[in-house]
Every structure is written in structure tokens, then in C-alpha cells.
Design a protein around this motif. Sequence first.
Motif, PDB file in Angstrom:
ATOM      1  N   ASP A 139      47.805  35.031  43.947  1.00 30.71           N
ATOM      2  CA  ASP A 139      47.318  35.569  42.681  1.00 30.71           C
ATOM      3  C   ASP A 139      45.938  36.216  42.754  1.00 30.71           C
ATOM      4  O   ASP A 139      45.722  37.255  42.161  1.00 30.71           O
ATOM      5  CB  ASP A 139      47.286  34.431  41.655  1.00 30.71           C
ATOM      6  CG  ASP A 139      46.813  34.870  40.301  1.00 30.71           C
ATOM      7  OD1 ASP A 139      47.504  35.706  39.688  1.00 30.71           O
ATOM      8  OD2 ASP A 139      45.742  34.395  39.868  1.00 30.71           O
ATOM      9  N   HIS A 140      44.986  35.591  43.447  1.00 31.48           N
ATOM     10  CA  HIS A 140      43.609  36.067  43.370  1.00 31.48           C
ATOM     11  C   HIS A 140      42.774  35.648  44.581  1.00 31.48           C
ATOM     12  O   HIS A 140      43.190  34.793  45.360  1.00 31.48           O
ATOM     13  CB  HIS A 140      42.936  35.550  42.097  1.00 31.48           C
ATOM     14  CG  HIS A 140      42.710  34.071  42.132  1.00 31.48           C
ATOM     15  ND1 HIS A 140      43.665  33.155  41.727  1.00 31.48           N
ATOM     16  CD2 HIS A 140      41.641  33.339  42.532  1.00 31.48           C
ATOM     17  CE1 HIS A 140      43.194  31.932  41.876  1.00 31.48           C
ATOM     18  NE2 HIS A 140      41.964  32.014  42.369  1.00 31.48           N
ATOM     19  N   TRP A 194      38.644  38.430  42.172  1.00 39.49           N
ATOM     20  CA  TRP A 194      39.544  39.571  42.135  1.00 39.49           C
ATOM     21  C   TRP A 194      40.981  39.106  41.966  1.00 39.49           C
ATOM     22  O   TRP A 194      41.424  38.174  42.626  1.00 39.49           O
ATOM     23  CB  TRP A 194      39.465  40.361  43.438  1.00 39.49           C
ATOM     24  CG  TRP A 194      38.103  40.842  43.780  1.00 39.49           C
ATOM     25  CD1 TRP A 194      37.565  42.058  43.479  1.00 39.49           C
ATOM     26  CD2 TRP A 194      37.084  40.147  44.512  1.00 39.49           C
ATOM     27  NE1 TRP A 194      36.292  42.154  43.974  1.00 39.49           N
ATOM     28  CE2 TRP A 194      35.972  40.990  44.617  1.00 39.49           C
ATOM     29  CE3 TRP A 194      37.013  38.865  45.093  1.00 39.49           C
ATOM     30  CZ2 TRP A 194      34.807  40.623  45.280  1.00 39.49           C
ATOM     31  CZ3 TRP A 194      35.861  38.494  45.732  1.00 39.49           C
ATOM     32  CH2 TRP A 194      34.764  39.370  45.828  1.00 39.49           C
ATOM     33  N   LYS A 195      41.729  39.792  41.125  1.00 39.36           N
ATOM     34  CA  LYS A 195      43.167  39.587  40.998  1.00 39.36           C
ATOM     35  C   LYS A 195      43.868  40.555  41.939  1.00 39.36           C
ATOM     36  O   LYS A 195      43.409  41.682  42.140  1.00 39.36           O
ATOM     37  CB  LYS A 195      43.642  39.857  39.559  1.00 39.36           C
ATOM     38  CG  LYS A 195      43.213  38.800  38.575  1.00 39.36           C
ATOM     39  CD  LYS A 195      44.116  37.618  38.680  1.00 39.36           C
ATOM     40  CE  LYS A 195      43.933  36.676  37.506  1.00 39.36           C
ATOM     41  NZ  LYS A 195      44.880  35.579  37.559  1.00 39.36           N
TER      42      LYS A 195
END
Length: 136
Positions: free
Chosen positions: A45-46, A21-22
Amino acid sequence: MALLAKQASDRAEKGDTVIGWKLDREQRKELLQQFPPKYSEVVADHVTLAAKVAKKAELPCETEGEIIGRSDDGKGVEAMVVRLGGTTDRPDGSTYHITWSLEKGRRAKESNDVIRDHGWKPLEMPMPVQLQPARF
């Protein structure tokens, strides 16, 4: 078709892609203000679900999580622990997290070791986080 995280991870064939997931870009800005990064290189970021999977691996369906803790080795790796679908446990045995910040020379993948070796401290209040299923 999007799958629950565990199903997506279990069904993924070997390859050279990462699924997970971002972070929502707008919410990321707010989170960085709420949780100022400790080290010079900001990542935030993720969240990784599975690494080294095939490009055709199906994405997870979850779109919400909670930042529930923070881990820091005091030497250049800071990570936020994330709860997804009621758990912090990634299917590979590690912990869902967001590498938050790094000192020069450190790498994001070290977050797994830091969380395992140093543990993590829970936040006073979990912080809801919007996530976008992604391949990277």
C-alpha cells in the motif's frame, strides 16, 4: 509546500499521523503480478517516511522510487525495500520499504524489524515505482 523527504521528516512536529507515499493504484496491480505476495494478507500500500507526526506536517516532494530488494522472515512478514532519492535509509534510521504481505496475526510495523534482523536480498533489476505523497 512539498519538501525533500529528509526535510519533511526533520520539520515534522509530534502527533498521531503518518506521512510518506501511497503506491499508484494501477501500478500496484502490475507489481503484485510481477512480485506475487507470499502470505495471505496482501498489503502493498505505501512507503512510510515518518510516523507519529502532526497532521500539519508537510509532505515529501519525491514521486518516484525503485523497489530494489525483498526481505522475508519465513514466518509471515514480507517486505520490498525501496530506494528514494538515492538511499534506502529512512531519516529515523530504519529502511524505506513497502510491507508486501503478512500472515494472519502479523503486523505491518514488523517489517522494520524483519529487514533489520534478517537483511534483504537485492532484486536482479530495480523496479521503478510511482509514489504519491500522502498523509495516512
